[in-house]
Design an enzyme around this catalytic site. Structure first.
Site, PDB file in Angstrom:
ATOM      1  N   HIS A   1     116.462  46.892  16.276  1.00 34.07           N
ATOM      2  CA  HIS A   1     116.056  46.020  17.806  1.00 34.07           C
ATOM      3  C   HIS A   1     117.201  45.243  18.348  1.00 34.07           C
ATOM      4  O   HIS A   1     118.164  44.679  17.426  1.00 34.07           O
ATOM      5  CB  HIS A   1     115.100  45.034  17.095  1.00 34.07           C
TER       6      HIS A   1
ATOM      7  N   ASP B   1     115.309  48.862  19.915  1.00 40.04           N
ATOM      8  CA  ASP B   1     114.099  48.723  20.605  1.00 40.04           C
ATOM      9  C   ASP B   1     113.891  47.288  21.186  1.00 40.04           C
ATOM     10  O   ASP B   1     114.584  46.354  20.711  1.00 40.04           O
ATOM     11  CB  ASP B   1     112.837  48.991  19.860  1.00 40.04           C
TER      12      ASP B   1
END
Length: 186
Positions: A152, A10
């Site tokens: 991430h 992400d």
């Protein structure tokens, strides 16, 4: 007939760390799903094209990472549609999945998104620790067939963890697939 997991990333792309993750995936003939922030698209066109060219998937993670459940329908549509348009313009591909920011969702969001909302089953909490070893340990001790693993791609510590996680998962017999591939197989 083999266990599979989907690595997801992400908040990117981010030049150094996302490039490193893509290098690791390519080296091990693996793919992932990247949930992209729309306002990062134009500055990172080459990374996004590379994701697609190397078989990974891009999902929508909103234009500017606002908490989508707090927005009006108009603001929500703006956050999603602007990201869809930017990604299509840069990559030629429009995302078919999205991940709600902060994992926050409600009925209103679900009714207005128009595509599957993808959460996760294994959270590395890499944003909190920013420590490669703890991310590696958490994934390798907890991973199960069918997991969607949340990371991430904006942290170099995550990119370092991926260098260990990807070959180890493959050596354990896991197929690394995109979220859409996982959903189609299950």
């Amino acid at each position: 007939d083999k266990p599979m997991v989907a690595l997801t990333f992400d908040d990117g792309p981010f030049p150094g760390s996302t490039s490193s993750i893509l290098d690791t995936l390519r080296e091990h003939d693996a793919v992932a799903t990247f949930f992209v922030i729309g306002n990062r698209v134009h500055d990172n066109a080459d990374l996004l094209k590379r994701m697609i060219d190397e078989g990974s998937e891009i999902g929508n993670h909103s234009l500017s990472h606002k908490r989508l459940t707090t927005l009006s329908v108009e603001e929500l549509e703006y956050q999603i549609e602007k990201t869809q348009i930017a990604l299509k313009a840069v990559t030629g591909v429009e995302p078919v999945i999205m991940r709600p920011t902060y994992g926050s969702y409600n009925d209103e969001l679900e009714q207005n998104i128009g595509m599957p909302m993808i959460l996760w089953s294994l959270d590395t909490r890499d944003w909190e620790t920013r420590d490669a070893e703890s991310v590696i340990q958490h994934v390798l001790e907890n991973v199960q067939d069918g997991d969607i693993i949340l990371m991430h791609d904006i942290y170099m510590s995550t990119a370092e963890a991926v260098k260990v996680i990807v070959p180890e998962l493959k050596s354990r017999g896991f197929q690394l697939v995109t979220v859409s591939e996982l959903l189609a197989a299950r």
